[in-house]
Motif scaffolding. Sequence first.
Motif, PDB file in Angstrom:
ATOM      1  N   THR A   3     -19.935   4.289 -30.852  1.00  0.00           N
ATOM      2  CA  THR A   3     -19.691   5.723 -31.004  1.00  0.00           C
ATOM      3  C   THR A   3     -20.882   6.523 -30.499  1.00  0.00           C
ATOM      4  OG1 THR A   3     -18.311   5.278 -32.921  1.00  0.00           O
ATOM      5  CG2 THR A   3     -19.103   7.529 -32.646  1.00  0.00           C
ATOM      6  N   TYR A   4     -22.094   6.047 -30.810  1.00  0.00           N
ATOM      7  CA  TYR A   4     -23.282   6.760 -30.359  1.00  0.00           C
ATOM      8  C   TYR A   4     -23.421   6.715 -28.848  1.00  0.00           C
ATOM      9  CZ  TYR A   4     -24.774   7.070 -35.207  1.00  0.00           C
ATOM     10  OH  TYR A   4     -24.837   7.354 -36.527  1.00  0.00           O
ATOM     11  N   SER A   5     -23.122   5.568 -28.245  1.00  0.00           N
ATOM     12  CA  SER A   5     -23.249   5.482 -26.794  1.00  0.00           C
ATOM     13  C   SER A   5     -22.209   6.369 -26.106  1.00  0.00           C
ATOM     14  CB  SER A   5     -23.131   4.040 -26.312  1.00  0.00           C
ATOM     15  OG  SER A   5     -21.837   3.529 -26.551  1.00  0.00           O
ATOM     16  N   LEU A   6     -20.995   6.446 -26.677  1.00  0.00           N
ATOM     17  CA  LEU A   6     -19.978   7.334 -26.112  1.00  0.00           C
ATOM     18  C   LEU A   6     -20.411   8.791 -26.248  1.00  0.00           C
ATOM     19  CD1 LEU A   6     -17.210   7.697 -24.830  1.00  0.00           C
ATOM     20  CD2 LEU A   6     -16.230   7.705 -27.122  1.00  0.00           C
ATOM     21  N   ALA A   7     -20.956   9.126 -27.408  1.00  0.00           N
ATOM     22  CA  ALA A   7     -21.448  10.495 -27.611  1.00  0.00           C
ATOM     23  C   ALA A   7     -22.593  10.803 -26.651  1.00  0.00           C
ATOM     24  CB  ALA A   7     -21.898  10.688 -29.055  1.00  0.00           C
ATOM     25  N   ASN A   8     -23.473   9.824 -26.456  1.00  0.00           N
ATOM     26  CA  ASN A   8     -24.589  10.024 -25.519  1.00  0.00           C
ATOM     27  C   ASN A   8     -24.090  10.190 -24.093  1.00  0.00           C
ATOM     28  OD1 ASN A   8     -26.603  10.001 -27.440  1.00  0.00           O
ATOM     29  ND2 ASN A   8     -26.909   7.789 -27.298  1.00  0.00           N
ATOM     30  N   GLU A   9     -23.062   9.428 -23.726  1.00  0.00           N
ATOM     31  CA  GLU A   9     -22.475   9.580 -22.390  1.00  0.00           C
ATOM     32  C   GLU A   9     -21.909  10.982 -22.211  1.00  0.00           C
ATOM     33  OE1 GLU A   9     -19.677   6.601 -21.034  1.00  0.00           O
ATOM     34  OE2 GLU A   9     -20.737   5.082 -22.204  1.00  0.00           O
ATOM     35  N   ARG A  10     -21.209  11.470 -23.226  1.00  0.00           N
ATOM     36  CA  ARG A  10     -20.634  12.815 -23.159  1.00  0.00           C
ATOM     37  C   ARG A  10     -21.728  13.866 -23.044  1.00  0.00           C
ATOM     38  NH1 ARG A  10     -15.498  13.014 -21.528  1.00  0.00           N
ATOM     39  NH2 ARG A  10     -14.478  11.168 -22.303  1.00  0.00           N
ATOM     40  N   LEU A  11     -22.802  13.683 -23.804  1.00  0.00           N
ATOM     41  CA  LEU A  11     -23.908  14.639 -23.734  1.00  0.00           C
ATOM     42  C   LEU A  11     -24.577  14.595 -22.362  1.00  0.00           C
ATOM     43  CD1 LEU A  11     -25.525  14.280 -27.262  1.00  0.00           C
ATOM     44  CD2 LEU A  11     -24.247  16.229 -26.357  1.00  0.00           C
ATOM     45  N   TYR A  69     -10.786  15.913 -23.030  1.00  0.00           N
ATOM     46  CA  TYR A  69     -11.281  14.880 -23.941  1.00  0.00           C
ATOM     47  C   TYR A  69     -11.423  15.436 -25.353  1.00  0.00           C
ATOM     48  CZ  TYR A  69     -14.542  11.891 -26.405  1.00  0.00           C
ATOM     49  OH  TYR A  69     -15.146  11.117 -27.361  1.00  0.00           O
ATOM     50  N   LEU A  70     -12.032  16.596 -25.471  1.00  0.00           N
ATOM     51  CA  LEU A  70     -12.221  17.190 -26.798  1.00  0.00           C
ATOM     52  C   LEU A  70     -10.888  17.510 -27.462  1.00  0.00           C
ATOM     53  CD1 LEU A  70     -15.254  19.537 -26.098  1.00  0.00           C
ATOM     54  CD2 LEU A  70     -15.239  17.400 -27.413  1.00  0.00           C
ATOM     55  N   THR A  71      -9.918  17.924 -26.670  1.00  0.00           N
ATOM     56  CA  THR A  71      -8.591  18.201 -27.212  1.00  0.00           C
ATOM     57  C   THR A  71      -7.961  16.917 -27.744  1.00  0.00           C
ATOM     58  OG1 THR A  71      -8.315  20.026 -25.674  1.00  0.00           O
ATOM     59  CG2 THR A  71      -6.318  19.151 -26.672  1.00  0.00           C
ATOM     60  N   GLN A  72      -8.085  15.819 -26.987  1.00  0.00           N
ATOM     61  CA  GLN A  72      -7.533  14.545 -27.431  1.00  0.00           C
ATOM     62  C   GLN A  72      -8.225  14.055 -28.694  1.00  0.00           C
ATOM     63  OE1 GLN A  72      -8.109  12.057 -24.041  1.00  0.00           O
ATOM     64  NE2 GLN A  72      -6.322  12.847 -22.945  1.00  0.00           N
ATOM     65  N   VAL A  73      -9.535  14.168 -28.733  1.00  0.00           N
ATOM     66  CA  VAL A  73     -10.287  13.705 -29.894  1.00  0.00           C
ATOM     67  C   VAL A  73      -9.936  14.554 -31.117  1.00  0.00           C
ATOM     68  CG1 VAL A  73     -12.599  13.525 -30.871  1.00  0.00           C
ATOM     69  CG2 VAL A  73     -12.169  12.738 -28.564  1.00  0.00           C
TER      70      VAL A  73
END
Length: 117
Positions: A3-11, A69-73
Amino acid sequence: MATYSLANERLRALEDIEREIGAILQNAGTVILELSKEKTNERLLDRQAAAFNASVLHVEAELSAQIRYLTQVATGQPHEGSSYSSRKDCQMALKRVDYARLKLSDVARTCEQMLEN
């Protein structure tokens, strides 16, 4: 941990978008500076205008992907109370995107008008 790596990728993707917006503004500034000269370099203007347009299209596509992506999440999460805040945040983000598109198209229109003159 994933989850952190996905969040870091998004950032990182958002930071890349931010850098690209900086490049867009720099291209627009270069075009405006060149247009203020008595004798303009047409090749430079063409290159900068093309880079500007390509960057705007890329930023628009990336922002749209982020919003999707944010809408899906947001819609995939279990209900944990009122969703008013999330909906309002999404609406405000969409308004900011529309405003950014409007301002970028204003800059593009100004550049095109200056290139015509």
